[in-house]
Design a protein around this motif. Structure first.
Motif, mmCIF file in Angstrom:
data_model
loop_
_atom_site.group_PDB
_atom_site.id
_atom_site.type_symbol
_atom_site.label_atom_id
_atom_site.label_comp_id
_atom_site.label_asym_id
_atom_site.label_seq_id
_atom_site.Cartn_x
_atom_site.Cartn_y
_atom_site.Cartn_z
ATOM 1 N N GLU A 1 22.111 50.121 48.533
ATOM 2 C CA GLU A 1 21.955 49.905 49.678
ATOM 3 C C GLU A 1 22.147 50.106 51.562
ATOM 4 N N ILE A 2 21.806 50.645 52.233
ATOM 5 C CA ILE A 2 21.557 51.192 53.182
ATOM 6 C C ILE A 2 20.553 49.976 54.310
ATOM 7 N N PRO A 3 20.450 50.212 55.541
ATOM 8 C CA PRO A 3 19.650 49.627 56.251
ATOM 9 C C PRO A 3 18.028 50.561 55.838
ATOM 10 N N HIS A 4 17.549 49.824 56.571
ATOM 11 C CA HIS A 4 15.934 50.354 56.347
ATOM 12 C C HIS A 4 15.616 51.818 54.922
ATOM 13 N N THR A 5 17.023 51.038 53.468
ATOM 14 C CA THR A 5 16.761 51.832 52.617
ATOM 15 C C THR A 5 15.077 51.376 52.008
ATOM 16 N N LEU A 6 14.472 52.762 50.952
ATOM 17 C CA LEU A 6 12.836 52.409 50.789
ATOM 18 C C LEU A 6 12.831 53.551 49.491
ATOM 19 N N PHE A 7 12.583 53.347 48.593
ATOM 20 C CA PHE A 7 12.807 54.089 47.500
ATOM 21 C C PHE A 7 10.978 53.780 46.708
ATOM 22 N N PHE A 8 10.357 54.970 46.695
ATOM 23 C CA PHE A 8 8.830 55.048 46.242
ATOM 24 C C PHE A 8 8.730 55.730 44.969
ATOM 25 N N CYS A 9 7.846 55.136 43.995
ATOM 26 C CA CYS A 9 7.455 55.941 43.158
ATOM 27 C C CYS A 9 5.874 56.127 41.978
ATOM 28 N N HIS A 10 5.441 57.198 42.096
ATOM 29 C CA HIS A 10 3.995 57.943 41.840
ATOM 30 C C HIS A 10 4.180 57.244 40.615
ATOM 31 N N LEU A 11 3.244 56.720 39.578
ATOM 32 C CA LEU A 11 3.409 57.060 37.984
ATOM 33 C C LEU A 11 1.534 57.560 37.871
ATOM 34 N N TRP A 12 1.853 58.333 36.153
ATOM 35 C CA TRP A 12 0.753 59.051 36.407
ATOM 36 C C TRP A 12 -0.093 58.070 34.570
ATOM 37 N N TRP A 13 -1.177 57.973 34.041
ATOM 38 C CA TRP A 13 -1.404 57.805 33.267
ATOM 39 C C TRP A 13 -2.344 58.461 32.489
ATOM 40 N N ASN A 14 -2.870 59.526 31.000
ATOM 41 C CA ASN A 14 -4.472 59.357 32.068
ATOM 42 C C ASN A 14 -4.366 59.897 32.739
ATOM 43 N N ASN A 15 -5.694 59.242 33.609
ATOM 44 C CA ASN A 15 -6.737 59.642 34.815
ATOM 45 C C ASN A 15 -6.495 58.823 35.308
ATOM 46 N N LYS A 16 -5.080 57.337 35.612
ATOM 47 C CA LYS A 16 -5.291 56.834 36.463
ATOM 48 C C LYS A 16 -3.615 57.147 37.179
ATOM 49 N N ASP A 17 -3.886 56.709 37.958
ATOM 50 C CA ASP A 17 -2.518 56.621 39.034
ATOM 51 C C ASP A 17 -2.092 55.740 39.629
ATOM 52 N N VAL A 18 -0.828 55.342 40.330
ATOM 53 C CA VAL A 18 -0.589 54.740 41.208
ATOM 54 C C VAL A 18 0.737 54.888 42.000
ATOM 55 N N ALA A 19 0.695 54.701 43.123
ATOM 56 C CA ALA A 19 1.934 54.763 43.797
ATOM 57 C C ALA A 19 2.475 53.746 44.404
ATOM 58 N N PHE A 20 3.879 53.286 44.837
ATOM 59 C CA PHE A 20 4.284 51.942 45.472
ATOM 60 C C PHE A 20 5.480 52.360 45.656
ATOM 61 N N ASP A 21 6.107 51.196 45.986
ATOM 62 C CA ASP A 21 7.504 51.409 46.717
ATOM 63 C C ASP A 21 8.107 50.538 45.148
ATOM 64 N N VAL A 22 8.726 51.245 45.035
ATOM 65 C CA VAL A 22 10.266 50.069 43.943
ATOM 66 C C VAL A 22 11.345 49.868 44.218
ATOM 67 N N TYR A 23 11.127 49.382 45.918
ATOM 68 C CA TYR A 23 13.008 48.926 46.614
ATOM 69 C C TYR A 23 12.501 49.533 48.005
ATOM 70 N N ASN A 24 12.119 48.110 48.660
ATOM 71 C CA ASN A 24 12.045 48.414 50.315
ATOM 72 C C ASN A 24 12.822 47.046 51.159
#
Length: 139
Positions: free
Chosen positions: A77-100
């Motif tokens: 971790e350093i200041p302002h660390t941000l990781f995000f992921c986008h997940l897809w399953w069937n016809n659904k998807d969601v994107a979100f921060d996994v760490y901020n």
């Protein structure tokens, strides 16, 4: 003179973290090392969970994660660390921060962030192995 010395110390510590972070076994000299897990707990005969994770500086790629498997990574971790992921399953998807690093309260206990994809959404536990799971995002 004191400002120059402080700048050199901070700059060299960031270079050390970047250098160490590029090795296979990551050690963080001046900051905590976080582990992030994204697990597939979808129904048994489901198609693999497709995910893409990244930060401003790190492209972690696309991954097909089969049922009862996970994708995991770690970082210093350093200041302002941000990781995000986008997940897809069937016809659904969601994107979100996994760490901020800017989250008001650090939700990752002991530097562990555990995310789980289930048929109704994405769950979170701040522990690994996970304890209670909380629904954070619906598909």
């Amino acid at each position: 003179m004191n400002y120059l010395l402080l700048f050199l110390i901070i700059h060299s510590s960031n270079l050390l973290q970047i250098t160490i972070a590029s090795t296979e076994k990551r050690t963080c000299a001046f900051s905590p090392k976080y582990d992030v897990y994204i697990a597939n707990n979808l129904p048994p005969d489901s198609e693999p969970l497709l995910m893409h994770c990244a930060s401003k500086d790190d492209e972690l790629g696309y991954h097909n994660v089969t049922v009862n498997r996970d994708f995991h990574f770690n970082f210093c971790e350093i200041p302002h660390t941000l990781f995000f992921c986008h997940l897809w399953w069937n016809n659904k998807d969601v994107a979100f921060d996994v760490y901020n690093a800017r989250w008001k309260h650090n939700i990752c206990i002991d530097f562990k962030c555990y995310w789980v994809a289930k048929s109704d959404g994405i769950y979170f536990s701040g522990y690994y192995p996970p304890r209670e799971l909380e629904l954070k995002y619906s598909w």
